[in-house]
Design an enzyme around this catalytic site. Structure first.
Site, PDB file in Angstrom:
ATOM      1  N   LYS A 217      88.215  92.450  -9.536  1.00 23.18           N
ATOM      2  CA  LYS A 217      89.157  91.422  -9.114  1.00 23.18           C
ATOM      3  C   LYS A 217      88.486  90.049  -9.154  1.00 23.18           C
ATOM      4  O   LYS A 217      87.267  89.933  -9.355  1.00 23.18           O
ATOM      5  CB  LYS A 217      89.672  91.716  -7.703  1.00 23.18           C
ATOM      6  CG  LYS A 217      88.585  91.710  -6.633  1.00 23.18           C
ATOM      7  CD  LYS A 217      89.140  92.108  -5.273  1.00 23.18           C
ATOM      8  CE  LYS A 217      88.029  92.113  -4.226  1.00 23.18           C
ATOM      9  NZ  LYS A 217      88.516  92.442  -2.875  1.00 23.18           N
TER      10      LYS A 217
ATOM     11  N   TYR B 236      79.735  59.024  -3.592  1.00 24.72           N
ATOM     12  CA  TYR B 236      80.932  58.629  -2.848  1.00 24.72           C
ATOM     13  C   TYR B 236      80.652  58.438  -1.362  1.00 24.72           C
ATOM     14  O   TYR B 236      79.853  59.170  -0.767  1.00 24.72           O
ATOM     15  CB  TYR B 236      82.027  59.686  -3.005  1.00 24.72           C
ATOM     16  CG  TYR B 236      82.732  59.649  -4.342  1.00 24.72           C
ATOM     17  CD1 TYR B 236      83.346  58.487  -4.809  1.00 24.72           C
ATOM     18  CD2 TYR B 236      82.800  60.795  -5.131  1.00 24.72           C
ATOM     19  CE1 TYR B 236      83.999  58.460  -6.023  1.00 24.72           C
ATOM     20  CE2 TYR B 236      83.459  60.786  -6.351  1.00 24.72           C
ATOM     21  CZ  TYR B 236      84.049  59.605  -6.798  1.00 24.72           C
ATOM     22  OH  TYR B 236      84.704  59.594  -7.999  1.00 24.72           O
TER      23      TYR B 236
ATOM     24  N   MET C  40      83.595  65.725  -7.998  1.00 28.56           N
ATOM     25  CA  MET C  40      84.408  66.735  -8.656  1.00 28.56           C
ATOM     26  C   MET C  40      83.697  67.347  -9.860  1.00 28.56           C
ATOM     27  O   MET C  40      83.721  68.563 -10.063  1.00 28.56           O
ATOM     28  CB  MET C  40      85.750  66.156  -9.107  1.00 28.56           C
ATOM     29  CG  MET C  40      86.678  67.199  -9.734  1.00 28.56           C
ATOM     30  SD  MET C  40      88.264  66.530 -10.232  1.00 28.56           S
ATOM     31  CE  MET C  40      89.020  66.234  -8.626  1.00 28.56           C
TER      32      MET C  40
END
EC number: 5.1.1.1
Length: 368
Positions: free
Chosen positions: A38, A264, A313
């Site tokens: 899975k 950031y 990101m």
């Protein structure tokens, strides 16, 4: 192995074979082996992993959801596939692709029987799950009579197995709890088999159950994390080989002056001169923000480089002040030496979470 030229997840199929062989060596001779693939094969690639294991005579595969099973069928997987958490909306698709559902409460049992009748099925294989203490999914012991009564009213389905799931098999401090689960499951199995009039397979052991409770292997065992190289204890980890190595490269090197910030929100402010390397991997690739600000690290030329500031990101910045390296050099995020478990522990999580988070946009390379 070739040096990385981009962010790459290398999957060592030889290590996968080693882990499978080790786990098989622990089984009773009559116990079947179910491989859990899975979550995209625990972040590796379910289809490739299943194709490889199918050649080693794995008896069963398991996925969480129907669409995962459909992908395996489309990739040529012919062995039985247990769907651990199917949704009623996908029952027709499940039958169309010869997948086998885990049925765990009255609602899904009745809905599946209804669909099986509509689809003109006879003796369609199903698996009945019982809750013995995990308290997640499953019928209770006092539901045995109800389940059997429903099954005796139809020829559309036939029980292939009854099973349960151990809650703390890796924690030997919880041995009494686990042994109680196993005894409860034995009691449920006995009542169910007597009532139904035939003997389905029984299974309860996960990877840690295989290793710590050999008396509970029953007709089949299920292994997920062990196949991918983790034994859930320091002692057992020595017997496994993590199959995945996550690599990337240095995109750019910066010289940071005292008082300057990195990344950031200016989460990191330098109190001295340092050098940083920017790497093309970030939280969109599975390296979550929790690894930022010095908690996580990578390895460059054999030395640890802590993550500086917040994870972006698509990028992270790491401290390379005392590391001899250059732009384009290979970077190891985790491998068989500094494993995913080691990195995960830095933020008080588990290897499962890290390896299953690796984005599918990361290139996979399979090494035989």
């Amino acid at each position: 192995m070739p040096k990385a030229q981009e962010t790459t997840l290398e999957i060592d199929l030889k290590a996968l074979k080693h882990n499978f062989t080790y786990l098989k060596s622990k089984l009773q001779s009559n116990s079947k082996f179910l491989a859990v693939v899975k979550a995209f094969g625990y972040g590796s690639d379910a289809c490739k992993i299943a194709q490889y294991l199918q050649d080693f005579n794995v008896d069963y595969f398991a996925v969480a959801y129907v669409n995962e099973g459909v992908e395996l069928r489309n990739a040529g997987i012919s062995k039985p596939i247990l769907v651990l958490h199917p949704q009623a909306a996908n029952f027709k698709k499940l039958i169309e692709h010869c997948l086998e559902p885990s049925l765990y409460n009255a609602k899904v049992l009745n809905e599946f029987i209804k669909i099986a009748v509509e689809e003109k099925q006879t003796d369609y294989p199903i698996h009945i799950k019982f809750n013995t203490g995990l308290n997640r999914l499953g019928f209770w012991e006092n539901d045995v009579e109800y389940v059997v009564s429903k099954l005796k009213l139809t020829q559309s389905v036939k029980v292939k197995s009854i099973f349960s799931h151990l809650a703390a098999s890796e924690d030997l401090n919880e041995k009494e709890f686990t042994e109680n689960q196993i005894e409860n499951f034995k009691s449920i199995s006995s009542k169910f088999i007597d009532a139904i009039g035939y003997k389905p397979m029984t299974h309860i052991c996960n990877t840690s159950g295989i290793l710590n409770y050999p008396g509970a292997h029953f007709d089949m065992v299920r292994s997920g994390i062990g196949l991918y190289g983790f034994g859930n204890s320091e002692k057992e980890n020595e017997n496994f080989k993590p199959i995945a190595t996550l690599k990337t490269i240095i995109s750019q090197i910066h010289l940071i002056e005292k008082g300057e910030s990195v990344g950031y929100n200016r989460a990191f402010k330098s109190d001295d001169f340092l050098k940083t390397a920017t790497l093309p991997i970030g939280h969109a690739d599975g390296i979550g923000r929790q690894y930022g600000n010095g908690k996580g690290f990578v390895t460059i030329n054999g030395q640890k480089a802590p993550i500086v500031g917040n994870v972006c990101m698509d990028m992270i910045m790491v401290n390379i002040t005392n590391i001899d390296c250059k732009e384009g050099d290979e970077v190891i995020v985790f491998d068989q030496n500094n494993t995913a478990e080691t990195l995960a522990e830095a933020t008080k999580t588990i290897s499962y979470e890290l390896i299953t988070s690796i984005s599918q946009r990361v290139k996979r390379v399979f090494i035989k």
